[in-house]
Write an enzyme that holds these catalytic residues in place. Structure first.
Site, PDB file in Angstrom:
ATOM      1  N   ARG A 233      -0.066   8.945   0.839  1.00 47.31           N
ATOM      2  CA  ARG A 233      -0.527   9.348   2.061  1.00 47.31           C
ATOM      3  C   ARG A 233      -0.077   8.373   3.272  1.00 47.31           C
ATOM      4  O   ARG A 233      -0.260   8.629   4.245  1.00 47.31           O
ATOM      5  CB  ARG A 233      -1.954   8.772   1.670  1.00 47.31           C
ATOM      6  CG  ARG A 233      -2.487   7.515   1.305  1.00 47.31           C
ATOM      7  CD  ARG A 233      -3.765   7.037   0.854  1.00 47.31           C
ATOM      8  NE  ARG A 233      -3.733   5.615   0.357  1.00 47.31           N
ATOM      9  CZ  ARG A 233      -3.682   5.281  -0.831  1.00 47.31           C
ATOM     10  NH1 ARG A 233      -3.493   6.426  -1.808  1.00 47.31           N
ATOM     11  NH2 ARG A 233      -3.552   4.222  -1.309  1.00 47.31           N
ATOM     12  N   ASN A 234       0.796   7.340   2.866  1.00 46.95           N
ATOM     13  CA  ASN A 234       1.304   6.371   3.663  1.00 46.95           C
ATOM     14  C   ASN A 234       2.823   6.713   4.152  1.00 46.95           C
ATOM     15  O   ASN A 234       3.495   5.948   4.573  1.00 46.95           O
ATOM     16  CB  ASN A 234       1.202   4.980   3.325  1.00 46.95           C
ATOM     17  CG  ASN A 234      -0.338   4.398   3.495  1.00 46.95           C
ATOM     18  OD1 ASN A 234      -1.080   4.837   4.498  1.00 46.95           O
ATOM     19  ND2 ASN A 234      -0.702   3.637   2.579  1.00 46.95           N
TER      20      ASN A 234
ATOM     21  N   ASP B 266       0.681  -1.259   0.018  1.00 47.46           N
ATOM     22  CA  ASP B 266       0.067  -0.096   0.070  1.00 47.46           C
ATOM     23  C   ASP B 266       0.693   1.218  -0.050  1.00 47.46           C
ATOM     24  O   ASP B 266       0.555   2.250   0.670  1.00 47.46           O
ATOM     25  CB  ASP B 266      -1.055  -0.096   1.236  1.00 47.46           C
ATOM     26  CG  ASP B 266      -2.038   0.985   1.210  1.00 47.46           C
ATOM     27  OD1 ASP B 266      -2.362   1.624  -0.069  1.00 47.46           O
ATOM     28  OD2 ASP B 266      -2.868   1.146   2.083  1.00 47.46           O
TER      29      ASP B 266
ATOM     30  N   ASP C 187       2.339   2.707   7.738  1.00 49.43           N
ATOM     31  CA  ASP C 187       1.393   1.620   7.706  1.00 49.43           C
ATOM     32  C   ASP C 187       1.684   0.412   7.107  1.00 49.43           C
ATOM     33  O   ASP C 187       1.449   0.047   5.733  1.00 49.43           O
ATOM     34  CB  ASP C 187       0.333   2.375   6.312  1.00 49.43           C
ATOM     35  CG  ASP C 187      -1.180   2.075   6.522  1.00 49.43           C
ATOM     36  OD1 ASP C 187      -1.311   1.002   7.420  1.00 49.43           O
ATOM     37  OD2 ASP C 187      -2.041   2.606   6.177  1.00 49.43           O
TER      38      ASP C 187
HETATM   39  N1  ATP Z   1       3.033   8.550  13.536  1.00 53.96           N
HETATM   40  C1  ATP Z   1       2.374   9.654  12.965  1.00 53.96           C
HETATM   41  N2  ATP Z   1       2.674  10.888  12.970  1.00 53.96           N
HETATM   42  C2  ATP Z   1       1.917  11.878  12.744  1.00 53.96           C
HETATM   43  N3  ATP Z   1       0.579  11.785  11.984  1.00 53.96           N
HETATM   44  C3  ATP Z   1       0.318  10.607  11.826  1.00 53.96           C
HETATM   45  C4  ATP Z   1       1.074   9.357  12.348  1.00 53.96           C
HETATM   46  N4  ATP Z   1       0.267   8.319  11.792  1.00 53.96           N
HETATM   47  C5  ATP Z   1      -0.763   8.894  11.132  1.00 53.96           C
HETATM   48  N5  ATP Z   1      -0.781  10.236  11.110  1.00 53.96           N
HETATM   49  C6  ATP Z   1      -1.736  10.965  10.671  1.00 53.96           C
HETATM   50  O1  ATP Z   1      -3.113  10.486  10.813  1.00 53.96           O
HETATM   51  C7  ATP Z   1      -3.856  10.119   9.471  1.00 53.96           C
HETATM   52  C8  ATP Z   1      -4.439   8.731   9.677  1.00 53.96           C
HETATM   53  O2  ATP Z   1      -3.620   7.799   9.880  1.00 53.96           O
HETATM   54  P1  ATP Z   1      -4.105   6.125   9.576  1.00 53.96           P
HETATM   55  O3  ATP Z   1      -2.774   5.177   9.558  1.00 53.96           O
HETATM   56  O4  ATP Z   1      -5.095   5.901  10.734  1.00 53.96           O
HETATM   57  O5  ATP Z   1      -4.586   5.887   8.296  1.00 53.96           O
HETATM   58  P2  ATP Z   1      -4.552   5.928   6.752  1.00 53.96           P
HETATM   59  O6  ATP Z   1      -3.325   5.369   6.577  1.00 53.96           O
HETATM   60  O7  ATP Z   1      -4.833   7.197   6.213  1.00 53.96           O
HETATM   61  O8  ATP Z   1      -5.669   4.963   6.351  1.00 53.96           O
HETATM   62  P3  ATP Z   1      -5.843   3.527   6.680  1.00 53.96           P
HETATM   63  O9  ATP Z   1      -5.420   2.870   7.903  1.00 53.96           O
HETATM   64  O10 ATP Z   1      -7.424   3.180   6.390  1.00 53.96           O
HETATM   65  O11 ATP Z   1      -4.682   2.931   5.349  1.00 53.96           O
HETATM   66  C9  ATP Z   1      -2.505  10.020   8.669  1.00 53.96           C
HETATM   67  O12 ATP Z   1      -2.971  10.185   7.130  1.00 53.96           O
HETATM   68  C10 ATP Z   1      -1.536  10.949   9.052  1.00 53.96           C
HETATM   69  O13 ATP Z   1      -2.009  12.373   8.546  1.00 53.96           O
END
Ligand code: ATP
Length: 489
Positions: free
Chosen positions: A351-352, A347, A365
Site C-alpha cells: 500500500r506504500n 512501514d 510514505d
Molecule cells: N504521489 C502519489 N501519486 C499518486 N497517488 C498517490 C500518491 N501519494 C498517495 N497516493 C494515493 O493516495 C492514497 C493515500 O495516500 P497516503 O500516503 O495519504 O495514505 P496511506 O499511505 O494509504 O496511509 P497513511 O498515510 O495513513 O499511512 C494512496 O494509497 C495512493 O493511492
C-alpha cells in the site's frame, strides 16, 4: 610564418624555439603584463591561435595582470591559464590581460549559453544526478558539451528510471545533428524539432532541467497559489492526497495535512527525510507549503496509484511472473538505497509503494521513516503497528532496524505474487505473532518461483542477523530476473 611552422612541423620545435624564443612560456610560469601584451597581440592577430569570446558579465580588473571588460564585449582569447583566460579586446583598446573563465563564453555558444536547458561544464554523471533530482521528472532534459569531443554536445533526457544521452555532432558546415539525415542550424532548432517529433528518438523531450541552485533549502517552500488540486486520489491517516497541477504545467500529487493533526517536529523530520533522499525508486519530493493551512507536501504524481490496488486491478491481474519480478527488483533497489543511507522505513507494504507508467514503482510514505542515529531505532510504543507486515522483534519490542524492514519486504513479495492477497488472511494480529513464534510461515504463492520463495523465507528468519541485507536481496532478485528473461527468449 612562425605559427605555420610550429603547427605543421612540430618535430622541429627545438629549432623554432631558438628562432622565436619569446613565444613559449614554461608551463606554470605566468607572464608579466608587459610580456602578456607583447606575445598576446602577436598571437591574437592570428586567427588560427585565438578564439573569439563574449564577456557574460562586467569584470573589473583587480591587478595589472587582469583586464577590465564590460558585459557583451568581444575578446580574442589566446590561451587558458588555470581558472583564467588571457584575452585581448577585439576592438578599441589593445589591452591584454586575464579574465576569469566563468565570465566569458565562446561566441559560437553565445546564442544558447543563457538558455535554461544549456548546462555548461557538467559531466554525464552530473547530468544524471541533476535530472533525477527533485523538481525534475520524466521528460526533463538538458544539453551539455560532450566530455570527449570538443565542438560536440550531448542531449540528456530522463525517461522514467533512466537517463538517455544522445550525441549531437556537427556537420562540416557547422550544422547540428543527432540523426545524420536531419541537421539544424542551431541547437534551438534541433530541440524544437525533437520536442515535436520525439518519437524519432523514442524519448519525450518535455521540460528543461531545473537547475541545482533552485533546489537549495529555500526553494522547497513554494507559494500555495502555485498549486491547483484537481482530483482526490485517496486518504491516509494524516490527510488527503490530491492530483493537481503546479503552475498549471507540471502534474503533481499534493498531500494535504491540517497543522493541528501534525506534530511540527514530526512534520519537519518527514520533510527533511524526503529532501535528502533521491533515487529513481523512491517517491520524489517537489515542494512544500508549510505556511498557512492546510500544509501541502507536493511529490511526483504516480499515475497508477498504490501497488496493492494496482496488482489487484484488472490491469494488474494479468501481469506475468516476469512483470512481478520486475516490480520486486525495483522495490529492492529503492530499499537498498535507503539501507545505504541508514534509513529505516518501518512501514514497508504494497500500500506504500506507488506505480507509474511502464510499471515503474517507487517507495512512498516516509511518514515513519527516520534517519538512523544508532544501529536500532526505538520509537515511542504507542504507534499503531501493522503487525502482519512487521518483524516479531519490532512488533513485540519496537526494535526496528534495516533487518525488520527486510522482514516486511518478504511480506511485500507475498503481496506481489498473490496479486494483492491479505497476508495471514483470517488470523488476528495476536494469532499471527503466536504462530510465527512456533515457526509458522506464509505458504508459497502459486505465481511465485521456488527460488523467490526461498528468498521470502530468508527474510522471515527469527534471527535478525541471519536475514539477508537489501543489497544482497537486490543482487539475488536481479540475477533471477535476468535468468527468467533469458529463458523467455
Ligand atoms: N504521489 C502519489 N501519486 C499518486 N497517488 C498517490 C500518491 N501519494 C498517495 N497516493 C494515493 O493516495 C492514497 C493515500 O495516500 P497516503 O500516503 O495519504 O495514505 P496511506 O499511505 O494509504 O496511509 P497513511 O498515510 O495513513 O499511512 C494512496 O494509497 C495512493 O493511492
Amino acid at each position: 610564418m612562425e605559427v605555420f611552422a610550429r603547427k605543421n612541423m612540430s618535430f622541429l620545435d627545438c629549432l623554432w624555439d631558438r628562432m622565436w624564443p619569446h613565444l613559449e612560456q614554461p608551463s606554470g610560469m605566468s607572464a608579466s603584463p608587459d610580456q602578456n601584451q607583447n606575445l598576446s597581440l602577436k598571437e591574437a592577430s592570428d586567427p588560427s591561435t585565438s578564439t573569439t569570446f563574449i564577456a557574460l558579465y562586467d569584470f573589473r580588473a583587480r591587478s595589472n595582470e587582469e583586464l577590465t571588460v564590460r558585459q557583451g564585449e568581444s575578446l580574442h582569447v589566446i590561451r587558458k591559464q588555470g581558472d583564467y583566460v588571457l584575452a585581448v579586446k577585439t576592438c578599441g583598446s589593445s589591452e591584454v590581460g586575464l579574465v576569469p573563465t566563468n565570465y566569458v563564453v565562446e561566441s559560437s555558444k553565445e546564442f544558447f549559453f543563457n538558455e535554461p536547458w544549456y548546462f555548461d561544464g557538467i559531466s554525464r554523471t552530473e547530468a544524471e544526478k541533476l535530472l533525477f533530482s527533485s523538481l525534475n521528472q520524466p521528460g526533463s532534459y538538458l544539453i551539455r558539451p560532450s566530455e570527449t569531443y570538443t565542438d560536440q554536445y550531448s542531449l540528456s533526457v530522463r525517461i522514467q528510471n533512466r537517463v538517455i544521452h544522445f550525441c549531437i555532432k556537427k556537420t562540416d558546415n557547422g550544422k547540428f545533428y543527432i540523426q545524420k539525415n536531419r541537421s539544424f542550424s542551431s541547437l534551438q532548432d534541433l530541440l524544437t524539432f525533437y520536442k515535436m517529433n520525439w518519437k524519432h528518438i523514442k524519448s519525450p523531450v518535455l521540460y528543461p532541467c531545473v537547475r541545482q541552485e533552485l533546489l537549495s533549502t529555500d526553494a522547497w517552500e513554494q507559494p500555495r497559489s502555485d498549486f491547483q488540486p484537481r482530483r482526490k486520489l485517496g486518504e491516509g491517516y494524516f490527510g488527503e492526497v490530491w492530483e493537481g497541477m503546479w503552475k498549471g504545467t507540471y502534474p503533481v500529487a499534493i498531500k494535504t495535512m491540517k497543522q493541528a493533526d501534525v506534530n511540527k517536529t514530526d512534520l519537519q523530520k518527514e520533510i527533511q527525510a524526503l529532501k535528502s533522499l533521491q533515487h529513481p525508486n523512491l517517491i520524489q519530493l517537489f515542494a512544500v507549503c508549510t505556511i498557512g493551512e492546510p500544509i501541502y507536501i507536493v511529490t511526483e504524481l504516480m499515475q497508477k496509484g498504490n501497488l496493492l490496488s494496482y496488482i489487484n486491478s484488472l490491469e494488474g491481474r494479468v501481469l506475468s511472473p516476469l512483470h512481478l519480478m520486475y516490480i520486486t527488483c525495483q522495490v529492492a533497489e529503492g530499499m537498498a538505497y535507503l539501507a545505504e543511507k541508514h534509513v529505516v522505513h518501518r512501514d514497508l507494504a504494497a500500500r506504500n509503494i506507488l506505480v507509474g507508467d511502464n510499471l515503474s514503482c517507487k517507495i512512498a510514505d516516509f511518514g515513519l521513516a527516520r534517519l538512523l542515529k544508532e544501529e536500532f531505532y526505538s520509537p515511542s510504543s504507542n504507534t499503531k503497528i501493522p503487525v502482519k507486515w512487521t518483524a516479531p522483534e519490532a512488533a513485540n519490542y519496537q526494535r526496528y532496524s534495516l533487518k525488520s524492514d527486510v522482514w516486511s519486504y518478504g511480506i511485500v513479495l507475498f503481496e506481489i505474487f498473490t496479486y494483492g492477497e491479505q497476508p495471514y488472511s483470517g488470523m488476528t494480529n495476536r494469532e499471527v505473532l503466536e504462530q510465527l513464534s512456533h515457526g509458522y510461515r506464509l505458504p508459497r504463492p502459486r505465481a511465485c518461483p521456488v527460488d523467490v520463495y526461498q528468498i521470502m523465507l530468508s527474510c522471515w528468519r527469527d534471527e535478525e542477523d541471519m536475514r539477508p541485507s537489501f543489497q544482497n536481496l537486490r543482487d539475488k532478485l536481479n540475477s533471477i530476473n535476468t535468468n527468467l528473461n533469458h529463458m523467455q527468449k
